[in-house]
Design a protein around this motif. Structure first.
Motif, PDB file in Angstrom:
ATOM      1  N   ILE A 126       0.801  -1.168  -0.026  1.00 13.36           N
ATOM      2  CA  ILE A 126       0.136  -0.007   0.059  1.00 13.36           C
ATOM      3  C   ILE A 126       0.856   1.204  -0.187  1.00 13.36           C
ATOM      4  CG2 ILE A 126      -1.768   1.378   1.310  1.00 13.36           C
ATOM      5  CD1 ILE A 126      -2.837  -1.196   0.259  1.00 13.36           C
ATOM      6  N   ARG A 127       1.866   1.033   0.794  1.00 12.56           N
ATOM      7  CA  ARG A 127       2.769   2.402   0.922  1.00 12.56           C
ATOM      8  C   ARG A 127       3.497   2.606  -0.350  1.00 12.56           C
ATOM      9  NH1 ARG A 127       5.913   5.840   0.374  1.00 12.56           N
ATOM     10  NH2 ARG A 127       7.009   6.981   1.914  1.00 12.56           N
ATOM     11  N   LEU A 128       3.705   1.731  -1.241  1.00  8.07           N
ATOM     12  CA  LEU A 128       4.530   1.901  -2.412  1.00  8.07           C
ATOM     13  C   LEU A 128       3.673   2.812  -3.223  1.00  8.07           C
ATOM     14  CD1 LEU A 128       6.405   0.736  -4.221  1.00  8.07           C
ATOM     15  CD2 LEU A 128       5.036  -1.079  -5.011  1.00  8.07           C
ATOM     16  N   PHE A 129       2.399   2.844  -3.090  1.00  9.70           N
ATOM     17  CA  PHE A 129       1.861   3.797  -3.971  1.00  9.70           C
ATOM     18  C   PHE A 129       2.075   5.120  -3.608  1.00  9.70           C
ATOM     19  CE2 PHE A 129      -0.260   0.112  -5.502  1.00  9.70           C
ATOM     20  CZ  PHE A 129      -0.712   0.161  -6.801  1.00  9.70           C
ATOM     21  N   GLY A 130       2.317   5.457  -2.544  1.00 15.08           N
ATOM     22  CA  GLY A 130       2.898   6.751  -1.987  1.00 15.08           C
ATOM     23  C   GLY A 130       3.971   7.169  -2.570  1.00 15.08           C
ATOM     24  N   THR A 131       5.001   6.211  -2.858  1.00  9.07           N
ATOM     25  CA  THR A 131       6.187   6.352  -3.720  1.00  9.07           C
ATOM     26  C   THR A 131       5.961   6.683  -5.360  1.00  9.07           C
ATOM     27  OG1 THR A 131       7.656   5.064  -2.335  1.00  9.07           O
ATOM     28  CG2 THR A 131       8.137   5.260  -4.408  1.00  9.07           C
ATOM     29  N   PHE A 132       4.949   5.796  -5.599  1.00  4.09           N
ATOM     30  CA  PHE A 132       4.462   6.120  -6.956  1.00  4.09           C
ATOM     31  C   PHE A 132       3.786   7.662  -7.106  1.00  4.09           C
ATOM     32  CE2 PHE A 132       3.684   1.324  -7.718  1.00  4.09           C
ATOM     33  CZ  PHE A 132       4.814   1.096  -7.904  1.00  4.09           C
ATOM     34  N   GLY A 133       3.101   7.923  -6.066  1.00  4.30           N
ATOM     35  CA  GLY A 133       2.404   9.135  -6.083  1.00  4.30           C
ATOM     36  C   GLY A 133       3.669  10.309  -6.197  1.00  4.30           C
ATOM     37  N   PHE A 134       4.537  10.076  -5.244  1.00  4.21           N
ATOM     38  CA  PHE A 134       5.758  11.139  -5.327  1.00  4.21           C
ATOM     39  C   PHE A 134       6.414  11.470  -6.650  1.00  4.21           C
ATOM     40  CE2 PHE A 134       9.580  12.977  -4.341  1.00  4.21           C
ATOM     41  CZ  PHE A 134       9.371  13.808  -3.258  1.00  4.21           C
TER      42      PHE A 134
END
Length: 369
Positions: A126-134
């Motif tokens: 789930i946190r990976l999508f924070g990386t993708f968003g950034f």
């Protein structure tokens, strides 16, 4: 629910990518390095009290409910830095804006950590999508910023509005048993030993985060290079996040923290040797083993604290605020007096040396306990 959580991570960290370009805008406004450092230090200063206060308000009003209000106000307050030229007016708006925005990621992560824990979802994925968003937003900004610095403020507001409406579909998260009863069992000693390491590692990492756009501006590189660098830096976190739980389980929190601090120092040192836009971008690829390793290893530890995890999160996010404050304010003073490259060199060698002592100490402590 999984897709909503992914969307929240994507949008929240996307807004952080946009915010990271603020120092470049401030440099274009003709502010001194110490003024830029002071303005950028307000966010971490605010987190020292704002995170605790926001968590207290959220405990009474509901975390999701208060988070919606936080992102709404943050989305519009940032415009004060664009609309007013006077430094002290900018300072005032930054102080009010920072109270809300500094709590966005901590509250969002608190909600997501609890939901993933209760639903047995893989938090790392789930946190990976924070990386993708950034990464995606930073890459997008590399094109949009050519239009003008006003795009920083327009995109930021849009992301905050989208976050607000996404949160409307998320049910309120129940508080933990400890929060309801207000019981206070002592947190593990190991947790308190690791917090200074977190503060130090985040401080030296944040220096690069704040002053890399300033360095690019000083060298006369294309202004879009800062956004491109931030995008690449974010995407390098992907391999770690895909296997984060396995890596933490194999090496342990202490070893990972030490290695994260070491690589932060190595990256800062290599920046001083980069003599072209390409080499400067290449050095930033080391980001994949810096902030995210420090952050995720501690979050993994906190998730094991059971009812005390919300209280531990408060202290952790205070530490995450102290680190950027030191990196931004002290880093700005050093850069003003010693020069940017010399400060990069100091913030490179010192963390590498310190990380070795931290590794030896934590390894001996883990064996003795």
């Amino acid at each position: 629910m999984r897709y909503r959580l992914m969307s929240i991570e994507f949008l929240v960290y996307g807004s952080m990518a946009v915010y990271s370009l603020l120092s470049q805008f401030l440099a274009s406004e003709g502010l001194t390095k110490s003024q830029i450092g002071l303005l950028m230090a307000i966010m971490p200063i605010s987190s020292l009290y704002a995170n605790h206060l926001n968590f207290e308000i959220a405990s009474a009003a509901g975390r999701v409910n208060w988070l919606k209000k936080v992102v709404f106000f943050a989305g519009f307050l940032l415009w004060g830095l664009f609309l007013f030229e006077d430094f002290y007016v900018k300072l005032l708006f930054m102080a009010v804006f920072a109270f809300f925005f500094s709590a966005t990621a901590p509250l969002a992560e608190s909600v997501i950590v609890d939901i993933t824990h209760q639903s047995r979802m893989n938090y790392g994925r789930i946190r990976l999508f924070g990386t993708f968003g950034f990464s995606f937003t930073a890459l997008l900004m590399s094109a949009l910023i050519r239009i003008g610095y006003v795009m920083i403020f327009m995109v930021f507001t849009l992301l905050m509005i989208l976050t607000f409406f996404t949160l409307k579909k998320v049910d309120e998260v129940e508080l933990g048993d400890e929060e309801k009863s207000r019981s206070r069992k002592p947190l593990p000693v190991f947790f308190w030993l690791l917090l200074p390491v977190v503060i130090f590692g985040i401080a030296v990492n944040n220096f690069n985060f704040v002053f890399l756009p300033v360095l690019i501006e000083e060298r006369g590189y294309d202004i879009s290079l800062a956004s491109l660098a931030l995008s690449l830096m974010a995407i390098t976190e992907t391999p770690f996040l895909l296997w984060a739980d396995e890596i933490v389980g194999k090496f342990g929190v202490g070893v990972l923290l030490s290695s994260g601090v070491f690589v932060v120092g190595l990256r800062n040192l290599l920046v001083t040797m980069a003599d072209s836009p390409f080499s400067l971008l290449l050095v930033q690829l080391l980001q994949g083993w810096t902030y995210i390793v420090i952050y995720y290893s501690m979050m993994s530890l906190i998730r094991m604290f059971g009812p005390a995890r919300i209280r531990a999160q408060k202290y952790f996010w205070v530490a995450m605020g102290i680190g950027p404050f030191v990196g931004s304010s002290i880093g700005g003073i050093f850069a003003e007096s010693l020069g940017l490259i010399n400060t990069y060199r100091i913030f490179g060698l010192v963390p590498m040396i310190v990380s070795l002592f931290v590794f030896l100490f934590l390894r001996r402590y883990e064996r003795a306990s």
